[in-house]
Design an enzyme around this catalytic site. Structure first.
Site, mmCIF file in Angstrom:
data_model
loop_
_atom_site.group_PDB
_atom_site.id
_atom_site.type_symbol
_atom_site.label_atom_id
_atom_site.label_comp_id
_atom_site.label_asym_id
_atom_site.label_seq_id
_atom_site.Cartn_x
_atom_site.Cartn_y
_atom_site.Cartn_z
ATOM 1 N N ASP A 94 -1.843 -17.055 18.476
ATOM 2 C CA ASP A 94 -0.894 -17.154 19.541
ATOM 3 C C ASP A 94 -1.332 -17.290 21.096
ATOM 4 O OD1 ASP A 94 -1.678 -14.614 20.007
ATOM 5 O OD2 ASP A 94 0.084 -13.617 19.045
ATOM 6 N N ASP A 268 4.528 -16.174 9.674
ATOM 7 C CA ASP A 268 3.488 -14.941 9.645
ATOM 8 C C ASP A 268 4.352 -13.896 10.238
ATOM 9 O OD1 ASP A 268 2.553 -13.947 12.872
ATOM 10 O OD2 ASP A 268 4.187 -15.662 12.978
ATOM 11 N N CYS A 306 3.297 -8.028 -10.636
ATOM 12 C CA CYS A 306 2.158 -8.355 -9.377
ATOM 13 C C CYS A 306 0.793 -8.401 -10.122
ATOM 14 C CB CYS A 306 2.431 -7.346 -8.553
ATOM 15 S SG CYS A 306 1.107 -7.790 -7.488
ATOM 16 N N CYS A 308 -2.039 -8.604 -8.109
ATOM 17 C CA CYS A 308 -3.068 -8.368 -7.200
ATOM 18 C C CYS A 308 -4.071 -7.148 -7.735
ATOM 19 C CB CYS A 308 -2.080 -7.609 -5.846
ATOM 20 S SG CYS A 308 -1.716 -5.844 -6.105
ATOM 21 N N CYS A 311 -2.437 -3.399 -8.031
ATOM 22 C CA CYS A 311 -1.692 -3.304 -9.200
ATOM 23 C C CYS A 311 -2.513 -3.314 -10.534
ATOM 24 C CB CYS A 311 -0.524 -4.427 -9.409
ATOM 25 S SG CYS A 311 0.630 -4.115 -8.059
ATOM 26 N N HIS A 337 -1.834 -4.894 -1.826
ATOM 27 C CA HIS A 337 -0.289 -5.402 -2.462
ATOM 28 C C HIS A 337 0.875 -5.981 -1.761
ATOM 29 C CE1 HIS A 337 2.969 -5.005 -5.175
ATOM 30 N NE2 HIS A 337 3.702 -4.475 -4.125
#
Length: 379
Positions: A94, A268, A306, A308, A311, A337
């Protein structure tokens, strides 16, 4: 810029939402996309390898913070951000403008730039459009941002008009100062608050300047959700179909879905990692607070839908234990997660667009999350 362009692959017949591939010097990514934020050239508690494992594409770093520490010259001599932080995928920086306006109470805006105080030690600093671009040229990200003012919400029409006009002059100066246009795509930023005429003026003027991509700024700064969606609508209809559209600083799952419906490609936010460090989790059944007593003897995963790493391997009881003990490993697992939840959401969005059923997906998702009111708190 031949190595940076958006390839629109499909437009959903049901909703008009877009699926595409954004090509950059450090690889191609599918859109719509959620981009994790690594403010200081690191996504807090996560390694680049973990980001790759969760299918992160573009990640962000912050010009203002890297200017202060370690300094753009250190990053430049290291070979740029990609080598400095060992991330070989696309990176976006940015402009530093948001931090100048949000972190410094004693700032002074002039036509030349902004005088403000370093939030770390109080030193006086001066940031101009040219300086912002020079810093970003040295940082070496694939996508960089024009220096703009992000006015608070709400302000008067007169204040916003003056701000937009100055920001447009700053955008022109920044574009002229850009020295690496062959391998860094500079985006223009649409401002204008909740004023349709000013959003139109800002967007049309930036399009005339012919940037490789466009951001929608000045949202998610305290305004109600319906106002934010109006701001997107006011901006996006004037932006080119064939260039990427980036909604800055937005990362709640409901706003991502609503943004995609309106034609946004890129999102974002620090939200998923920030709330994870405070024990709050995004799940397919809504919000979960890991610190709650009910999780003490709960030996199931955070979310059985999930995929991930967290998990797959850890229980709510163990994660609660780590959180209560303030263990860094716990913050890392919770961050993994939440980031994977949003990245997986954009994967599902892309599939729904390709199948021409994005409106059905939105309705099903909102019903499951209890988000029937536009101003309901999605997170």
């Amino acid at each position: 810029m031949k190595n940076f362009y958006l390839e629109i692959k499909h437009v959903c017949k049901q909703s008009g939402a877009r699926y595409g591939i954004l090509h950059t010097p450090h690889g191609s990514v599918e859109t719509p996309i959620f981009m994790p934020v690594g403010t200081l050239a690191t996504v807090k508690y996560l390694s680049p390898e973990e980001l790759k494992d969760m299918n992160a594409g573009i990640i962000l770093s912050n010009t203002y913070h890297l200017w202060l520490r370690p300094g753009e010259e250190v990053v430049y001599q290291a070979g740029g951000l990609h080598k400095f932080m060992n991330y070989d995928g696309p990176i976006l920086t940015d402009s530093g403008g948001f931090q100048v306006f949000s972190l410094s109470a004693n700032r002074k805006i002039s036509e030349e730039g902004v005088m403000f105080r370093n939030h770390l030690n109080g030193d006086k600093m001066f940031l101009t459009p040219e300086k912002s671009i020079q810093i970003q040229n040295k940082l070496g990200a694939d996508i960089i941002m024009s220096f703009d003012e992000c006015p608070p919400y709400p302000v008067s029409h007169e204040y916003m008009k003056n701000s937009v006009e100055r920001t447009l002059r700053w955008a022109k100066r920044g574009k002229e100062a850009h020295q690496r246009s062959e391998n860094q795509a500079l985006f223009g930023i649409v401002q204008g608050g909740d004023f349709e005429d000013l959003r139109k003026m800002s967007a049309q003027a930036l399009v005339e300047m012919d940037f490789p991509g466009y951001s929608i700024g000045g949202t998610s700064i305290g305004e109600p959700k319906d106002v934010m969606y109006r701001m997107i609508d006011y901006s996006i209809k004037y932006l080119p179909f064939d260039k990427p559209r980036y909604l800055m600083g937005v990362g709640s799952y409901d706003a991502i879905v609503e943004g995609v419906l309106r034609g946004v490609d890129m999102f974002d936010c620090v939200l998923p990692t920030r709330i994870a460090r405070h024990g709050a989790l995004m799940t397919s059944k809504g919000r979960l607070n890991i610190r709650d007593k009910k999780n003490e003897f709960d030996f199931t995963s955070i979310d059985n839908e999930c995929d991930c790493y967290t998990c797959k391997n850890y229980t709510k009881a163990y994660l609660r234990h780590l959180y209560k003990c303030d263990e860094g490993f716990g913050k890392r697992l919770l961050s993994i997660h939440n980031l994977r939840f949003l990245i997986r959401l954009t994967e599902q969005i892309r599939e729904a667009i390709k199948q021409d059923r994005f409106l059905d997906f939105k309705n099903e998702f909102f019903e499951k999350m209890g988000l029937n009111d536009v101003n309901a708190r999605g997170f």
